[in-house]
Design a protein around this motif. Sequence first.
Motif, short mmCIF file in Angstrom:
data_model
loop_
_atom_site.label_atom_id
_atom_site.label_comp_id
_atom_site.label_asym_id
_atom_site.label_seq_id
_atom_site.Cartn_x
_atom_site.Cartn_y
_atom_site.Cartn_z
N ALA A 103 0.46 -5.90 8.06
CA ALA A 103 1.48 -6.52 8.89
C ALA A 103 2.81 -6.49 8.14
CB ALA A 103 1.09 -7.97 9.21
N PRO A 104 3.94 -6.72 8.84
CA PRO A 104 5.26 -6.67 8.18
C PRO A 104 5.38 -7.59 6.97
CG PRO A 104 5.55 -6.64 10.55
CD PRO A 104 4.08 -6.88 10.31
N ASP A 105 4.67 -8.73 6.98
CA ASP A 105 4.78 -9.64 5.84
C ASP A 105 3.84 -9.29 4.69
OD1 ASP A 105 2.31 -10.33 6.83
OD2 ASP A 105 2.78 -12.45 7.17
N GLY A 106 3.09 -8.18 4.83
CA GLY A 106 2.26 -7.71 3.74
C GLY A 106 0.79 -8.08 3.82
N HIS A 107 0.39 -8.99 4.71
CA HIS A 107 -1.03 -9.32 4.79
C HIS A 107 -1.78 -8.26 5.58
CE1 HIS A 107 -0.20 -10.90 8.88
NE2 HIS A 107 -1.49 -10.71 9.07
N ILE A 108 -3.10 -8.16 5.37
CA ILE A 108 -3.91 -7.18 6.07
C ILE A 108 -4.20 -7.70 7.47
CG2 ILE A 108 -6.12 -5.97 6.11
CD1 ILE A 108 -6.12 -6.00 3.10
N ALA A 109 -3.72 -6.96 8.47
CA ALA A 109 -3.91 -7.37 9.86
C ALA A 109 -5.20 -6.79 10.44
CB ALA A 109 -2.72 -6.93 10.72
N LEU A 110 -5.51 -5.55 10.05
CA LEU A 110 -6.70 -4.87 10.57
C LEU A 110 -7.27 -3.97 9.48
CD1 LEU A 110 -5.29 -3.72 14.04
CD2 LEU A 110 -7.05 -5.47 13.71
N VAL A 111 -8.50 -3.54 9.69
CA VAL A 111 -9.11 -2.52 8.84
C VAL A 111 -9.54 -1.37 9.75
CG1 VAL A 111 -10.99 -1.93 7.27
CG2 VAL A 111 -9.92 -4.19 7.14
N ILE A 112 -9.08 -0.16 9.41
CA ILE A 112 -9.52 1.03 10.13
C ILE A 112 -10.88 1.45 9.57
CG2 ILE A 112 -9.05 3.46 10.59
CD1 ILE A 112 -6.09 2.84 10.34
#
Length: 405
Positions: free
Chosen positions: A113-122
């Motif tokens: 995400a823009p703030d650096g946290h992981i939003a998803l995993v491909i």
Amino acid sequence: MAIDYAAVFQALPGAVALLTPDLVFADANVAFLRQAGRSRDQVVGRYLFDAFPGNPEDVTATGARNLEASLRAVLANREIHTMELQRYDVESAERPGQWEERYWSPVNAPVFAPDGHIALVIHRVEEVTELLRATSRPGGSRQLEAELFSRMRQLHEVNERLRRAHAREREVALALQRAMLPVPAPIGHHRVAVRYRPAVGSLNVCGDWYDLVQLHDGDKIAVAVGDVVGHGLEAAGVMGQLRSALSATSRVATGPAQALEVLGRYAHSLTGAESTTAVTAFIDFSRHLITYSSAGHPPPVLLRGDGTVELLDQATDPPLDAAFEPSPRPEATTAFTDGDTLLLYTDGLIERRHQDIDIGLGQLAHALVRHRELTDPEALADAVINDMIPTEGVTDDTALVVVSL
């Protein structure tokens, strides 16, 4: 043309699913569902290992445990993980309780995400069950072995040619870099420090540059940094041409905006100069004024004697050659006092993969405040580099200029 990324995701020929950090299916494309033999309703919104549990009847089937370990490692290390070939049996959708022996080649990668946290995993998987079955047929193993040997030999030959070509290019590029980025001569009585840190994993040469020019109108100097897109000999050559052009233009321009405007017109005719960024500042020591202009480049930073930090971001325009027809560029002026320090730098100092640039700017400001007692620009340059560049290096070059005001 607007791109429908949802449609692109569904049309991908490879099997791809998106997982939340809790390992719940957020989406899965058509290829993934077809390969897994499941409908969207059977997958999306469900915990991964509820939708695809491990085979409880075979303790040697470790695919589920290995996959979970890989996904947890991606979340912890924030890096792509390519798994070894896995046996991961799948329960038949038509015959519950019956398990099909399947083999998969998975790759897992974080989406930030823009703030650096992981939003998803491909989660991308390629099934190789049929390939392995083919090797078990009479003659299949020998034929596959011969084909693999032939391809490996071809790949080795290609890699060896590339290695020799890269070695030659690196030697030439390094010589070119040393010629075009020498240690600057003293700029009058002014104290200046420069640093250049090459990227890791490259030819050791990018398109970053710095320049310092003694102006002829009073006690003035021009300071500039720039960044050409790309690596290697071509980027170094373009860098040299742009640096020389800006150095010459700064000596006759009315100010930094006009210098960048002229440079933009030159870049418009120079192959490889597309999307180049640059920032230049004219420092008038007699009037205690900094006039600056930026072509899509990270803002200079002014460290004041009282420990406050000011971003010089009031005159930012698109990169060089971004517009079809170059036009006048903006410039802004700020006052300084004796004891202030000006820093110009390239994005390798503050930008990191998967991290918003504002975080890097904040880290730079914090480093300057922490080292505000260092009045020698050489010492401050070393302290900033040590704070901002990790010991393992970064994937982009870094140029830094520190001017004591």
